[in-house]
Design an enzyme around this catalytic site. Structure first.
Site, PDB file in Angstrom:
ATOM      1  N   THR A  73      52.412 -16.928 -40.013  1.00  0.00           N
ATOM      2  CA  THR A  73      52.818 -15.925 -40.889  1.00  0.00           C
ATOM      3  C   THR A  73      52.489 -14.559 -40.312  1.00  0.00           C
ATOM      4  O   THR A  73      53.241 -13.800 -40.187  1.00  0.00           O
ATOM      5  CB  THR A  73      52.090 -16.395 -42.354  1.00  0.00           C
ATOM      6  OG1 THR A  73      52.622 -17.424 -42.833  1.00  0.00           O
ATOM      7  CG2 THR A  73      52.566 -15.145 -43.185  1.00  0.00           C
TER       8      THR A  73
HETATM    9  P1  AMP Z   1      50.440 -19.432 -43.529  1.00  0.00           P
HETATM   10  O1  AMP Z   1      49.102 -20.032 -43.712  1.00  0.00           O
HETATM   11  O2  AMP Z   1      50.787 -19.068 -42.234  1.00  0.00           O
HETATM   12  O3  AMP Z   1      51.355 -20.599 -44.273  1.00  0.00           O
HETATM   13  O4  AMP Z   1      50.528 -18.194 -44.493  1.00  0.00           O
HETATM   14  C1  AMP Z   1      51.361 -18.075 -45.751  1.00  0.00           C
HETATM   15  C2  AMP Z   1      50.475 -17.294 -46.876  1.00  0.00           C
HETATM   16  O5  AMP Z   1      50.073 -16.060 -46.379  1.00  0.00           O
HETATM   17  C3  AMP Z   1      51.202 -17.212 -48.035  1.00  0.00           C
HETATM   18  O6  AMP Z   1      50.812 -18.233 -48.823  1.00  0.00           O
HETATM   19  C4  AMP Z   1      50.429 -15.909 -48.635  1.00  0.00           C
HETATM   20  O7  AMP Z   1      49.612 -16.128 -49.673  1.00  0.00           O
HETATM   21  C5  AMP Z   1      49.646 -15.319 -47.556  1.00  0.00           C
HETATM   22  N1  AMP Z   1      49.764 -13.897 -47.449  1.00  0.00           N
HETATM   23  C6  AMP Z   1      50.981 -13.409 -46.990  1.00  0.00           C
HETATM   24  N2  AMP Z   1      50.866 -11.880 -46.951  1.00  0.00           N
HETATM   25  C7  AMP Z   1      49.529 -11.920 -47.141  1.00  0.00           C
HETATM   26  C8  AMP Z   1      48.720 -10.611 -47.096  1.00  0.00           C
HETATM   27  N3  AMP Z   1      49.302  -9.255 -46.761  1.00  0.00           N
HETATM   28  N4  AMP Z   1      47.240 -10.850 -47.318  1.00  0.00           N
HETATM   29  C9  AMP Z   1      46.889 -12.082 -47.330  1.00  0.00           C
HETATM   30  N5  AMP Z   1      47.696 -13.322 -47.421  1.00  0.00           N
HETATM   31  C10 AMP Z   1      48.845 -13.209 -47.389  1.00  0.00           C
HETATM   32 ZN    ZN Z   2      54.823 -17.903 -43.330  1.00  0.00          ZN
HETATM   33 ZN    ZN Z   3      52.826 -21.158 -44.396  1.00  0.00          ZN
END
Ligand code: AMP
Ligand code: ZN
Ligand code: ZN
Length: 407
Positions: A73
């Site tokens: 992400t």
């Molecule tokens: P991943 O662990 O790669 O699946 O990341 C996805 C998660 O990133 C989502 O569930 C969001 O809650 C989190 N996320 C997205 N943008 C932000 C941000 N600006 N700050 C903190 N967490 C975030």
């Molecule tokens: Zn993502």
């Molecule tokens: Zn994810």
């Protein structure tokens, strides 16, 4: 005034009104929307009519957009707004360490780090260049927008708040469009996490994931309706993207790194379909590097060129990549959080079609009905900068890769 003159004047006024950009003289405003984890083929399920209409009317990468390595992400959101590979912008994964900050861990949950420009200064996101050029910008979440990157924050920004509903996020954006012209942003972002969340919890083929797709589409329908009500639908460029795709996981597809070298012989920095490790001994390094059942590890400087990764000082010495669908972990971690049912993940090879992300763009700057072949997500940035009339910073994108989308 004769009836004919009056008719001519009315026709002229109507023409001027429809042709006038929102900010007089400037380029059309641009809304960049991220639907986290929206795999490119989800749109074919027939349950996201708003997205389907946007794709039909605008530019669409029918087979999706290739994420950058690692397909996670934070690295990919920052790539989308800087045009730089994670290896170059420095958000090299969701979790970071830096030799200049010994013992400090950057992660999504570490608010003080997320708001610290130190981690983000390796790239210049769209909103920073825009603000410097005198354009107002506003974000309802985008990784990096909570820090004063290179000394500049969006005019309006908010700390990430998962509890804020999708409709509230949309309504807040519509409120920005009602501001007096001098305060109205030229660049805006929206972010939705539900599709990624349900993809992880229940897998990409679950009813729960489909429900999240419907929810996000409803939020976009609200956005489109709000734009239409304001007469802005054809005067605003809407760019809808995802950061990566999603693929299924199963308790039957798990392998353990500590079956290769003992747990105390390495430190885990990140664990997932892309894992990064610090070996504690030369023996551990030698054992880790190479092909293993369902995953492969490289020294950071020896990674395959197609992954475009491995030079940034923040990248740990060993990077491992799983075969899509196979979870790589340690026995200790797995004991703490065992998998009990199927789910989903990302972080796999960006060249795997399952990692491909949504790309749709519609508006006055975009060519109706244009179709783009699969392209690398670094090329979203030059497109966005062109649409905003801003000079792109040096980047890894190729303007030609997205040029067919332009009107
Ligand atoms: P991943 O662990 O790669 O699946 O990341 C996805 C998660 O990133 C989502 O569930 C969001 O809650 C989190 N996320 C997205 N943008 C932000 C941000 N600006 N700050 C903190 N967490 C975030
Ligand atoms: Zn993502
Ligand atoms: Zn994810």
């Amino acid at each position: 005034m004769t009836a004919l003159t009056r008719r001519l004047l009315l026709a002229l006024a109507a023409l001027l009104l429809t042709a006038a950009p929102v900010a007089a003289g400037g380029p059309a405003p641009l809304i960049l929307v991220s639907i986290d984890g929206f795999r490119a083929d989800y749109i074919g399920r027939g349950i996201t009519p708003t997205l389907a209409a946007l794709a039909e009317e605008g530019a669409w990468a029918t087979e999706g957009m290739r994420p950058s390595f690692p397909s996670n992400t934070l690295p990919n959101h920052y790539t989308l707004v800087t045009g730089l590979r994670p290896d170059h912008h420095g958000i090299t994964d969701n979790t970071l360490f830096d030799a200049a900050r010994p013992g400090v861990k950057f992660s999504m949950g570490a608010r003080d780090q997320v708001e610290d420009r130190f981690w983000w200064d390796g790239g210049e996101p769209v909103w920073v260049t825009a603000e410097r050029a005198g354009m107002k910008t506003a974000t309802t979440f985008w990784p990096g927008s909570e820090a004063a990157v290179r000394g500049v924050r969006p005019t309006t920004w908010f700390p990430y708040d998962e509890a804020l509903s999708a409709f509230d996020r949309v309504d807040r954006l519509l409120g920005w469009l009602d501001l007096p012209e001098a305060e109205r942003p030229g660049f805006m972002t929206l972010y939705f996490e539900a599709v990624d969340t349900q993809g992880h919890r229940f897998g990409p083929d679950s009813p729960e994931l489909n429900q999240a797709l419907r929810g996000v589409d409803a939020a976009l329908a609200r956005l489109v309706a709000g734009l239409k009500a304001r007469g802005l639908y054809d005067r605003i460029n809407l760019v809808v993207v995802a950061d990566h795709g999603m693929a299924g996981t199963s308790p039957e597809r798990v392998v353990f790194v500590d079956d290769i070298t003992p747990l105390d012989s390495f430190t885990v920095v990140t664990m997932g379909w892309t894992a990064s490790l610090i070996p504690r001994t030369p023996q551990a390094e030698a054992a880790l590097v190479g092909k293993h059942p369902h995953f492969e590890c490289w020294r950071k400087g020896e990674m395959p060129a197609r992954l475009g990764y491995g030079t940034h000082p923040r990248i740990p010495p060993i990077i491992c990549l799983s075969q899509t669908g196979w979870v790589v972990t340690t026995r200790a971690r797995y004991a703490e959080r065992p998998m009990t049912r199927v789910g989903g993940s990302h972080g796999a090879d960006p060249h795997d079609p399952a990692m491909r992300a949504l790309f749709i763009a519609r508006g006055p700057g975009l060519r109706p009905g244009s179709r783009l072949p699969v392209f690398d997500n670094v090329s979203v940035y030059p497109l966005v900068m062109t649409l905003l009339g801003l000079t792109a910073q040096p980047n890894d994108g190729d303007p030609a890769a997205t040029a067919a989308a332009l009107r």
